[in-house]
Design an enzyme around this catalytic site. Structure first.
Site: not given
Length: 371
Positions: A140, A253, A320
């Site tokens: 998009v 992470y 998320e």
């Protein structure tokens, strides 16, 4: 003098018709036999209750049928893993393998790294079943520029040799590049409106994935993966990634303590993960699994996002954040290592033997409408 009740003398001559004679308080033999039978029945009943209903170890516990079990315990099970008879591959070992990384979660889901699976064996198991894998990608606004690399590299590495249907959500269908696709693979465009906020585009992904599954995929696809368009493939992504609910550990992470994970920390949000909770931090840019599992994930995350919106809350990292909350409660049945979504701006760590899929370097201020 009349004998006390129940103590009349009995002899052969006094048994006409098997009955007692004499005292009006006397009892017929038939009645006495009936009373004895009732008493014996009571004794047997008591013994049955204590010996059977309390189920001591010498009695077998009755087995519940599927219909007797709570519905929440009934889950979709994947098919048996049947391998070709004459397929040759390296002998597996349970004492030798990767020792530099963890390859199983505390809930016993495999963590997929290079060197933990046999590609030919897995392909040999899945290929005869003629499965179809769907992939969704959102191109998009200015993100359309990444689509060509995504599609071309997917042809080279993503489930090569299998039926693959890629669904591109875009507001610029006329800008979608032509990419020649192999037999059994197809591209389908899905129109979506533009937005002035990249957060809205991100947040609507779960809704659009849910609707796509309900309206188009239910009878045509077994597995689905939802992937970021600003990424490209570099190596095999195949049958080793198939599972019920599949998550990818975030490359930024995976070495950190969970206190540093960017979970949503506001208790008012439905994406909330409290301090001291959580397993891994998972990517929103790559997840998947069986169609019904991803449908449930998308539906739940969409509902939670909409409930947050009613309260004026937008989770820290949109879908998320909601995905991480969902997968903390609903544990993934397979976890993919950071090989499956690395970051191109990061140097590769020693344990990452191969980069299979990665997010490309980009200028967010230039491609995001409100960055």
């Amino acid at each position: 003098m009349t004998a006390p009740l129940g103590h009349q003398g009995i002899n052969a001559r006094s048994l006409p018709g098997l009955s007692w004679s004499g005292s009006p308080y006397g009892m017929s033999l038939n009645h006495k036999i009936l009373s004895l039978a009732v008493l014996m029945g009571l004794v047997i009943g008591v013994l049955y209750y204590y010996l059977y209903m309390h189920q001591p170890f010498w009695f077998q516990c009755p087995v519940k049928t599927t219909s007797d079990r709570p519905k929440s315990m009934i889950r979709y099970h994947e098919f048996r893993l049947v391998a070709p008879e004459n397929l040759a591959y390296k002998q597996p070992s349970i004492v030798h393998g990767r020792s530099d990384v963890v390859t199983v979660t505390p809930w016993l889901a495999p963590i997929v790294w290079e060197g933990t699976f046999q590609p030919a064996l897995l392909d040999g198991i899945f290929k005869p079943r003629n499965i179809t894998i769907a992939a969704t990608v959102f191109a998009v606004g200015k993100y359309i520029r990444f689509l060509k690399d995504f599609l071309e590299t997917a042809e080279q590495h993503f489930f090569v040799g299998f039926n693959v249907h890629i669904y591109v959500f875009t507001d610029q269908q006329d800008q979608v590049p032509y990419v020649k696709m192999a037999a059994g693979r197809k591209l389908e465009l899905c129109s979506v409106p533009s937005s002035n906020r990249w957060q809205e585009i991100s947040a609507r992904r779960m809704e659009l994935i849910q609707v796509l599954i309900e309206e188009k995929l239910q009878n045509n696809v077994e597995y689905i993966f939802c992937l970021d368009v600003d990424s490209k493939f570099h190596g095999r992504w195949g049958t080793e990634s198939l599972g019920g609910l599949v998550a990818v550990v975030h490359p930024g992470y995976y070495r950190d303590d969970r206190s540093r994970f960017p979970y949503e920390r506001r208790p008012q949000s439905r994406a909330y993960v409290a301090p001291g909770e959580g397993d891994f931090y998972y990517c929103g840019g790559a997840f998947g699994g069986l169609l019904k599992e991803v449908h449930q994930l998308a539906k739940t995350c969409r509902t939670n996002f909409e409930e947050d919106a009613k309260k004026g809350i937008e989770a820290n990292w949109q879908e998320e954040s909601h995905l991480n909350r969902y997968m903390w409660i609903n544990k993934p049945s397979k976890v993919l290592s950071p090989e499956y979504l690395w970051q191109d701006f990061k140097p590769r760590n020693p344990e990452v033997g191969i980069i299979r899929f990665s997010g490309v370097i980009k200028n967010y201020a230039e491609i995001r409408p409100n960055a």
